[in-house]
Write a protein that holds these residues in place. Structure first.
Motif, PDB file in Angstrom:
ATOM      1  N   TRP A   1     -11.805  10.981   3.065  1.00 38.38           N
ATOM      2  CA  TRP A   1     -11.019  11.176   1.837  1.00 38.38           C
ATOM      3  C   TRP A   1     -11.782  12.041   0.850  1.00 38.38           C
TER       4      TRP A   1
ATOM      5  N   HIS B   1     -13.161  -0.101 -11.100  1.00 33.20           N
ATOM      6  CA  HIS B   1     -12.853  -0.056  -9.669  1.00 33.20           C
ATOM      7  C   HIS B   1     -11.777  -1.090  -9.357  1.00 33.20           C
TER       8      HIS B   1
ATOM      9  N   GLU C   1       0.826  -1.205   0.000  1.00 32.42           N
ATOM     10  CA  GLU C   1       0.000   0.000   0.000  1.00 32.42           C
ATOM     11  C   GLU C   1       0.856   1.249   0.000  1.00 32.42           C
TER      12      GLU C   1
ATOM     13  N   SER D   1      -8.795  10.000  -7.227  1.00 28.09           N
ATOM     14  CA  SER D   1      -9.919   9.071  -7.174  1.00 28.09           C
ATOM     15  C   SER D   1     -10.433   8.902  -5.753  1.00 28.09           C
ATOM     16  N   ASP D   2     -11.725   8.614  -5.658  1.00 23.81           N
ATOM     17  CA  ASP D   2     -12.283   8.206  -4.373  1.00 23.81           C
ATOM     18  C   ASP D   2     -11.712   6.848  -3.977  1.00 23.81           C
ATOM     19  N   ARG D   3     -11.846   6.546  -2.703  1.00 24.73           N
ATOM     20  CA  ARG D   3     -11.584   5.201  -2.221  1.00 24.73           C
ATOM     21  C   ARG D   3     -12.649   4.874  -1.177  1.00 24.73           C
TER      22      ARG D   3
ATOM     23  N   ALA E   1      -9.608   0.536  -3.736  1.00 27.56           N
ATOM     24  CA  ALA E   1      -8.431   1.388  -3.605  1.00 27.56           C
ATOM     25  C   ALA E   1      -8.439   2.543  -4.593  1.00 27.56           C
ATOM     26  N   ARG E   2      -9.123   2.384  -5.722  1.00 32.51           N
ATOM     27  CA  ARG E   2      -9.038   3.399  -6.759  1.00 32.51           C
ATOM     28  C   ARG E   2     -10.147   3.183  -7.768  1.00 32.51           C
TER      29      ARG E   2
END
Length: 989
Positions: free
Chosen positions: A640, A618, A492, A589-591, A607-608
């Motif tokens: 986030w 996704h 990560e 990007s959202d996560r 994750a992305r």
């Protein structure tokens, strides 16, 4: 003064007091090194001393003693949120606010410069960072994340060892009435490895005060030599210990008070040099002192905690607190009492001091503290919803008189705690079910799968912190796969490092063949309109709606389309719709995570998300099998997303402010934003000046302060394209296109007759934004550099980070002004000159290297006359013509400013023109510099013909410049050093 650590309790072995002092001391030293925390049961008194000394009276007696009897000035506690010190997450010692005095950087015009002897009670937090007690709180009877440090200080030799020891002995034995035979003393026994002699002066002082030699212990540097850091002021310390046993059986010592005598300075090479001025720095934990005076074996049994423990018992209906630890504490009920009582104090103090709940740094640590308290209160104590917030008034009642900010912010603290509680409880219950379900599938000797624990922690705002997962497993006697967890953490970290800069990543992507196959099969593109489904609550927080969708296609990591993926696999996922923002338009990007409908206990971390030909791909880690056709529910990571919204709205305000300050010809050339920071590239006709940057910040701050509404609406592209003043980039926009307008409804802004778009921020944008500008909080430009001619890159932070950056800048500016003031006095003392030169070199070294760059200053030729000082340089003391041997010239370069932060200190000196002393070559040049391609200190030192250039070069990691600058035989050494030339061929002085 070291932070009073509540784990430094010494349980000493049985000693025959008739034995020799040397033998007893040796055995005591070994026992202290095997220190262990206080053990229960805790509620039994230490002695027959009645618990009559209330904590407030103990604190007041300390302050009154130093003020009334010994003339100390009482100063208020600093905020637990460090100001101007990015090296700390929280203030963790009383000395933190006095660092400028210890370092000699205090502004001579400031109030602090007049401090000689002061005392206070400082709020301290030990959670996160190098000194953290968070994981130990609750396990024993002594650890705390928040505590109060009572301290007294003497600066500049106002008084030293004899007076400090005498005052401490007087307070403890005469004011507090602690029996002398219960007190033991430790002192520094020397360190032969570095040539430090024993502190016999302190030993003799204690002997003269009546402490018998049999109750005095000498220790090495690990126990009785205190240092501020790797470099800086340091010195021996002497500690006063209290014997819990009271002469019955073996002594049991607990550290009570630490007296530090700062008389050395740790140099960069590790050597110790005497400080020009000596200081006294002492610290004593209030909680521990109160426990001693109230005759209690545990700090939790004092009146600082008993009101909270009583309120917990009444509010939860749990069994009464009995002070048990370890195996005796069945069900960990007493541990839960201690955790909740400690953590609500920490939460209240931190929030009152402006530390928010967030996703990085101190705010992240605070959120972990809150969720740890919630877990113990709900699962162990069976607390009702909203219980934790109800404890805040108890904290305010206990501490509010001393720290009035608690009273002022009581309602805000309760609201923040309660809001996060609601968000976390659902996650906590889900996490417990997932853990229980996983354990049922494991064999007796199996370790808990790292992937499951990681999926819980990766769930973002609704996930469980890893330390809580580990604690929950520990309670069940299950071991976590630590090696697997470390591997996942490393992966990560690498993944996030690759995303630190907006480089297009080639991970999971849909190539032309995959896209063609989707189109051939008639798979519809992803409907991502739910990403805009959020609203602003009356409390000021945001609510983000979940989204239900169907899995249309799955892909392996190499891009192969599959019908299902197995456990533990990373895969790509195409859905019919999503509420995730896919990385585009410069916004990260959202996560978050998704769950299968009807099976809420299995979390699939996302994750992305990225857009590929209208399809949102996704990137998902599958803890269990996932198949095409599954119905899923998606949840974005709220913290986030909110961070991205904050930065994106700030980008729009920054874009508008640049046009306002620089003119309508200013054009955006790109941007990238994440919750941590934003980057903005702008085309300008000329480099930006500090004044222009300040003006831009001011415009943004005004818009933020007005808390204007942010309007968003989709309109026909043809309608939007011809509006005067509308900001857009040279890229393809959808039709209809989304318009974002600040302070003015979109319909009014797009009316050509209104000209509204000329007076506010109106842009075409598909990103996610705040609904009001006030949540941006603040904006600070922390970096500026030229990418190419006419293109400037700005780096900025917002909110809490912006406030911290502003404070750091102000702190450095004050230090520079203080150094300039000292320089302007024109001292001819060589020792003082060397010390000032070293201090100024430290100013340039301790700060992080700027991320921007300045144009290098042309080197003066040997023997030349100084050039006129540009307007962005500040001369301190007169300039001199060539050859003038008196005085000095300090020039401070303000290019690349950062909210008042000086990015470089540069001394421009022509050869032999400015020296320190009466004649050429026999004085000492004072020079410092940082941030330019050339190295000003070594160049200036070489230009003046001094060998100090070598040392300065070594300090600044430029040995090759030092060889030139430090070489007095080479008349061209200065120019060589300024050019960064290699070794000039002469010896390294």
């Amino acid at each position: 003064m070291p932070v009073v650590s509540f784990d430094r309790v010494k349980s000493l072995p049985r000693v025959k007091m008739a034995a020799s002092v040397a033998t007893a001391a040796a055995r005591l030293r070994r026992a202290i090194r095997r220190s262990s925390p206080w053990r229960g049961p805790s509620c039994q008194p230490l002695s027959s001393v009645p618990p009559s000394a209330q904590a407030a009276a103990v604190r007041d007696a300390f302050l009154s003693f130093f003020r009334d009897r010994h003339g100390h000035r009482l100063v208020p506690s600093a905020s637990v949120r460090p100001r101007g010190d990015p090296s700390l997450l929280f203030v963790n010692a009383g000395m933190n606010q006095f660092k400028p005095i210890f370092l000699g950087t205090v502004d001579p015009r400031s109030e602090m410069a007049g401090f000689r002897r002061v005392a206070n009670s400082q709020k301290c937090v030990r959670a996160g960072g190098r000194h953290s007690d968070l994981g130990d709180v609750g396990r024993d009877l002594s650890h705390h994340t928040f505590f109060e440090m009572l301290g007294n200080w003497a600066f500049g030799g106002e008084y030293f060892k004899e007076e400090a020891c005498s005052m401490a002995w007087e307070l403890l034995t005469q004011v507090y009435g602690i029996p002398k035979d219960r007190l033991w003393i430790s002192y520094f026994g020397g360190d032969p490895k570095v040539g430090l002699d024993p502190d016999l002066e302190s030993r003799d002082i204690w002997l003269s005060l009546g402490v018998p030699a049999s109750r005095m212990l000498s220790f090495g540097p690990q126990e009785n030599f205190w240092e501020m850091g790797d470099t800086g002021p340091c010195g021996p310390c002497t500690e006063i210990h209290y014997d819990l046993a009271g002469g019955v059986g073996a002594p049991q010592l607990v550290e009570l008070w630490n007296l530090v005598f700062m008389q050395h300075n740790r140099e960069a090479d590790g050597s110790l040099q005497p400080l020009p001025q000596q200081h006294v720095d002492t610290g004593m934990g209030l909680e521990r002192l109160v426990a001693v005076l109230q005759g209690r074996r545990s700090t939790y049994d004092t009146d600082l905690f008993s009101p909270l423990l009583n309120a917990i018992q009444q509010g939860c209906g749990a069994p009464p607190y009995l002070g048990r630890v370890g195996a005796a504490d069945e069900g960990r009920t007493d541990m839960a009492y201690r955790v909740v009582a400690d953590h609500i104090r920490t939460l209240s103090v931190c929030i009152a001091d402006g530390v928010s709940l967030g996703m990085s740094g101190a705010p992240l640590v605070l959120r972990r503290i809150l969720r740890r308290a919630l877990r113990f209160s709900t699962e162990v104590l069976r607390a009702p919803p909203g219980f934790l917030g109800s404890l805040v008034p108890i904290v305010v009642e206990t501490l509010g008189h001393t720290y009035p900010e608690l009273q002022k912010n009581s309602a805000q603290i309760s609201n923040l705690v309660s809001e996060d509680e609601v968000a976390f409880l659902a996650s906590l219950q889900r996490g417990r079910r997932i853990i229980d379900r996983t354990l049922r599938r494991l064999g007796p000797s199996d370790v808990f799968p790292a992937q499951v624990a990681w999926s819980l922690s990766m769930s973002g705002d609704l996930g469980l912190p890893l330390d809580l997962v580990e604690l929950m497993l520990e309670e069940k006697g299950v071991q976590l796969d630590s090696a697997g967890l470390a591997r996942l953490a490393q992966e990560e970290a690498q993944h996030r490092a690759r995303q630190a800069e907006p480089v297009q990543e080639q991970g999971l992507r849909l190539d032309v063949h995959a896209l063609g196959e989707l189109q051939r099969r008639g798979v519809p593109t992803t409907d991502d309109s739910p990403k805009y489904s959020y609203c602003l609550l009356p409390s000021g927080g945001y609510e983000f709606s979940a989204c239900e969708a169907q899995v249309l296609q799955l892909y392996t990591e190499d891009g192969t389309a599959v019908a299902s993926v197995g456990e533990g696999r990373r895969c790509g996922l195409i859905l019919d719709k999503t509420n995730f923002y896919a990385e585009q338009g410069g916004q990260a990007s959202d996560r978050g995570y998704l769950v299968r409908v009807g099976q809420q206990d299995v979390l699939f971390p996302v994750a992305r998300a990225q857009v590929c030909g209208g399809f949102i791909l996704h990137e998902v880690v599958a803890p269990e099998c996932l198949k095409v056709g599954d119905q899923v529910q998606l949840h974005v990571d709220k913290a986030w997303r909110l961070g991205c919204m904050e930065k994106h709205t700030a980008v729009h305000l920054l874009n508008w402010a640049l046009r306002q300050a620089l003119g309508p010809s200013t054009e955006q050339r790109g941007s990238h934003l994440s919750p941590e920071r934003l980057r903005f590239d702008v085309a300008t006709q000329a480099p930006l000046t500090p004044e222009q940057l300040r003006a831009v910040e001011g415009i943004v701050q005004e818009a933020v302060g007005q808390d204007e509404a942010v309007y968003m609406e989709e309109v026909a592209l043809a309608h939007a394209a011809h509006v005067p003043g509308l900001r857009s980039l040279d890229e393809v926009y959808p039709d209809p296109v989304r318009v974002v307008s600040v302070g003015v409804p979109v319909a009014h802004a797009l009316d050509p007759a209104s000209q509204a778009a000329l007076h506010t921020s109106v842009e075409l944008c598909c990103g996610t934004h705040l609904l009001r500008t006030g949540a941006v909080g603040d904006l600070v430009i922390i970096g500026e550099r030229q990418l190419a001619k006419g293109i400037t890159r700005l780096l900025a932070v917002t909110g809490e980070q912006a406030q911290q950056a502003r404070e750091v800048g102000q702190s450095l500016a004050q230090e520079v002004e203080a150094a300039a003031e000292r320089l302007s006095r024109g001292s001819r003392d060589v020792v003082e000159a060397r010390r000032l030169s070293k201090d100024m070199g430290r100013l340039t070294d301790v700060r992080a290297t700027p991320t921007w760059s300045c144009a290098p200053t042309p080197p003066p030729s040997p023997g030349s006359v100084p050039l006129p000082v540009p307007p962005w340089m500040l001369p301190v003391s007169p300039q001199h013509s060539c050859g003038a041997p008196a005085g000095q010239l300090l020039v401070i370069c303000l290019q690349g400013r950062m909210v008042g932060m000086v990015s470089s200190l540069t001394l421009l000196v022509p050869a032999e023109a400015v020296v320190w002393g009466e004649g050429k070559g026999d004085g000492l040049l004072l020079a410092t510099g940082c941030g330019h391609r050339c190295d000003a200190p070594v160049a200036a030192a070489g230009a003046a013909g001094h060998t100090e250039g070598a040392a300065a070069a070594c300090q600044h990691c430029h040995p090759e410049a030092g060889n030139g600058a430090g070489c007095t035989e080479n008349p061209g050494a200065a120019a060589a050093a300024l050019r960064g030339a290699p070794d000039c061929g002469h010896s390294f002085h």
